[in-house]
Structure formats: C-alpha cells, structure tokens
Design an enzyme around this catalytic site. Structure first.
Site, PDB file in Angstrom:
ATOM      1  N   ASN A 140     -25.464  69.051 -33.426  1.00 48.50           N
ATOM      2  CA  ASN A 140     -25.313  70.281 -34.184  1.00 48.50           C
ATOM      3  C   ASN A 140     -26.107  71.397 -33.527  1.00 48.50           C
ATOM      4  O   ASN A 140     -27.245  71.179 -33.104  1.00 48.50           O
ATOM      5  CB  ASN A 140     -25.811  70.082 -35.618  1.00 48.50           C
ATOM      6  N   HIS A 149     -30.978  66.874 -30.584  1.00 47.74           N
ATOM      7  CA  HIS A 149     -30.810  65.461 -30.928  1.00 47.74           C
ATOM      8  C   HIS A 149     -29.341  65.150 -31.034  1.00 47.74           C
ATOM      9  O   HIS A 149     -28.518  66.015 -31.371  1.00 47.74           O
ATOM     10  CB  HIS A 149     -31.516  65.125 -32.240  1.00 47.74           C
ATOM     11  N   HIS A 200     -26.675  62.613 -32.917  1.00 50.49           N
ATOM     12  CA  HIS A 200     -26.460  61.672 -34.022  1.00 50.49           C
ATOM     13  C   HIS A 200     -25.477  60.594 -33.563  1.00 50.49           C
ATOM     14  O   HIS A 200     -24.410  60.913 -33.030  1.00 50.49           O
ATOM     15  CB  HIS A 200     -25.813  62.375 -35.218  1.00 50.49           C
ATOM     16  N   ASP A 239     -32.047  57.730 -38.904  1.00 52.61           N
ATOM     17  CA  ASP A 239     -32.111  58.963 -39.681  1.00 52.61           C
ATOM     18  C   ASP A 239     -32.642  58.654 -41.083  1.00 52.61           C
ATOM     19  O   ASP A 239     -32.268  57.657 -41.702  1.00 52.61           O
ATOM     20  CB  ASP A 239     -30.710  59.585 -39.778  1.00 52.61           C
ATOM     21  N   ILE A 240     -33.498  59.533 -41.575  1.00 49.83           N
ATOM     22  CA  ILE A 240     -34.136  59.312 -42.873  1.00 49.83           C
ATOM     23  C   ILE A 240     -33.139  59.473 -44.033  1.00 49.83           C
ATOM     24  O   ILE A 240     -33.362  58.948 -45.121  1.00 49.83           O
ATOM     25  CB  ILE A 240     -35.334  60.280 -43.048  1.00 49.83           C
ATOM     26  N   VAL A 276     -33.301  70.568 -37.621  1.00 49.21           N
ATOM     27  CA  VAL A 276     -34.487  70.263 -36.814  1.00 49.21           C
ATOM     28  C   VAL A 276     -34.250  70.827 -35.413  1.00 49.21           C
ATOM     29  O   VAL A 276     -33.253  70.480 -34.755  1.00 49.21           O
ATOM     30  CB  VAL A 276     -34.762  68.743 -36.753  1.00 49.21           C
TER      31      VAL A 276
HETATM   32  P1  5GP Z   1     -29.523  68.173 -37.887  1.00 47.99           P
HETATM   33  O1  5GP Z   1     -29.067  68.521 -39.264  1.00 47.99           O
HETATM   34  O2  5GP Z   1     -30.589  69.108 -37.375  1.00 47.99           O
HETATM   35  O3  5GP Z   1     -28.379  68.014 -36.909  1.00 47.99           O
HETATM   36  O4  5GP Z   1     -30.138  66.729 -37.994  1.00 47.99           O
HETATM   37  C1  5GP Z   1     -31.462  66.503 -38.342  1.00 47.99           C
HETATM   38  C2  5GP Z   1     -31.515  65.126 -38.930  1.00 47.99           C
HETATM   39  O5  5GP Z   1     -32.869  64.731 -38.981  1.00 47.99           O
HETATM   40  C3  5GP Z   1     -30.969  65.018 -40.338  1.00 47.99           C
HETATM   41  O6  5GP Z   1     -29.872  64.113 -40.363  1.00 47.99           O
HETATM   42  C4  5GP Z   1     -32.167  64.533 -41.167  1.00 47.99           C
HETATM   43  O7  5GP Z   1     -31.811  63.599 -42.152  1.00 47.99           O
HETATM   44  C5  5GP Z   1     -33.058  63.925 -40.099  1.00 47.99           C
HETATM   45  N1  5GP Z   1     -34.470  63.985 -40.424  1.00 47.99           N
HETATM   46  C6  5GP Z   1     -35.173  65.060 -40.880  1.00 47.99           C
HETATM   47  N2  5GP Z   1     -36.466  64.755 -41.056  1.00 47.99           N
HETATM   48  C7  5GP Z   1     -36.605  63.454 -40.676  1.00 47.99           C
HETATM   49  C8  5GP Z   1     -37.716  62.574 -40.626  1.00 47.99           C
HETATM   50  O8  5GP Z   1     -38.850  62.904 -40.961  1.00 47.99           O
HETATM   51  N3  5GP Z   1     -37.477  61.306 -40.196  1.00 47.99           N
HETATM   52  C9  5GP Z   1     -36.213  60.894 -39.812  1.00 47.99           C
HETATM   53  N4  5GP Z   1     -36.110  59.628 -39.397  1.00 47.99           N
HETATM   54  N5  5GP Z   1     -35.151  61.705 -39.844  1.00 47.99           N
HETATM   55  C10 5GP Z   1     -35.331  62.968 -40.274  1.00 47.99           C
END
Ligand code: 5GP
Length: 118
Positions: free
Chosen positions: A90, A103, A105, A32-33, A99
């Site tokens: 989520n 996915h 985590h 994760d970024i 996103v």
């Molecule tokens: P969500 O909040 O949708 O459950 O998780 C999306 C995750 O994607 C977040 O933890 C966010 O930090 C990660 N994320 C968003 N953009 C990027 C990216 O460009 N690269 C990576 N490696 N992670 C990303």
C-alpha cells in the site's frame, strides 16, 4: 542497522514483541497484528528506512524484489503456494497505508475477495 521511528523499527530492534516467522540478512517477516486473512505476514526491509513506495529510488529497487522473494520462499515453505496467495504493498492514503516503513503483505489461507474498488 538504520534507526527508524515507526512501530516496525521497534519490531526490528526487538523493543516490542512480534511473532517473527522469517528473517534473512535484509528482510524481516512477522505476523500482522490485525490479520485480514488466515495467514497475514508482513515483510519489511531491516536495514533501510523507506517511508513509502513513492520514496523508493531506482537504486533501492532490488530491495522490493527481496521482499517478494522472501514472501514467496515463506509461502512455499508453508505450503501456501499450492492454493495460492496474494502480495500487496500500500502506498499512502488512498491505499490505506498506516505504517510509513515500506512493507509487503502476504495474504493466504482461504479464497481472497477481489480488490481495488473504492
Ligand atoms: P498498511 O496499512 O500500512 O499497509 O499496513 C500496516 C499493517 O501493520 C496493518 O495491517 C497493521 O495491522 C499492521 N500493524 C500495525 N501495528 C502493528 C504492530 O504493532 N505489530 C504488528 N505485528 N503489526 C502491526
């Protein structure tokens, strides 16, 4: 491979960089970024575009199992299973989904706080 508009689609297609730590026929795992724990890896389906868990059909259920199995295999390979880890998915706004490509985590590497309270 199915095309997708999300940032994760770009990672699958190697159009933007990511630290990929796991890959098999169906699943890609990358760091994760913006890590929320010392280890924070995202596991995503490579070949299917499913925006949210709410869009998952019964026929696609096995795919979520594959995400979990991939995360558990990675955790074991990294020795994370000894102290333990958390997996989270989520779905939409109240869970903070940002996103829209499902996915999972994987969070590990330190004691994790409790969760679920507003
Ligand atoms: P969500 O909040 O949708 O459950 O998780 C999306 C995750 O994607 C977040 O933890 C966010 O930090 C990660 N994320 C968003 N953009 C990027 C990216 O460009 N690269 C990576 N490696 N992670 C990303």
């Amino acid at each position: 491979m199915t095309d997708t508009d999300t940032i994760f689609g770009k990672i699958i297609r190697r159009e933007i960089p990511a630290t990929i730590v796991y890959e098999d026929e169906d699943v890609l795992g990358f760091k994760d970024i913006a890590p929320q724990a010392p280890v924070h890896v995202l596991f995503i389906p490579k070949n299917e575009v499913i925006p949210t868990l709410d869009d998952l059909t019964p026929e696609q259920g096995a795919l979520v199992g594959k995400l979990v199995v991939a995360a558990a295999a990675y955790a074991r390979e990294q020795g994370l299973h000894k102290d333990g880890y958390r997996v989270v998915m989520n779905c939409r706004e109240h869970a903070g989904q940002t996103v829209f490509h499902i996915h999972l985590h994987l969070l590990a590497g330190a004691p994790l706080g409790r969760f679920g309270t507003p």
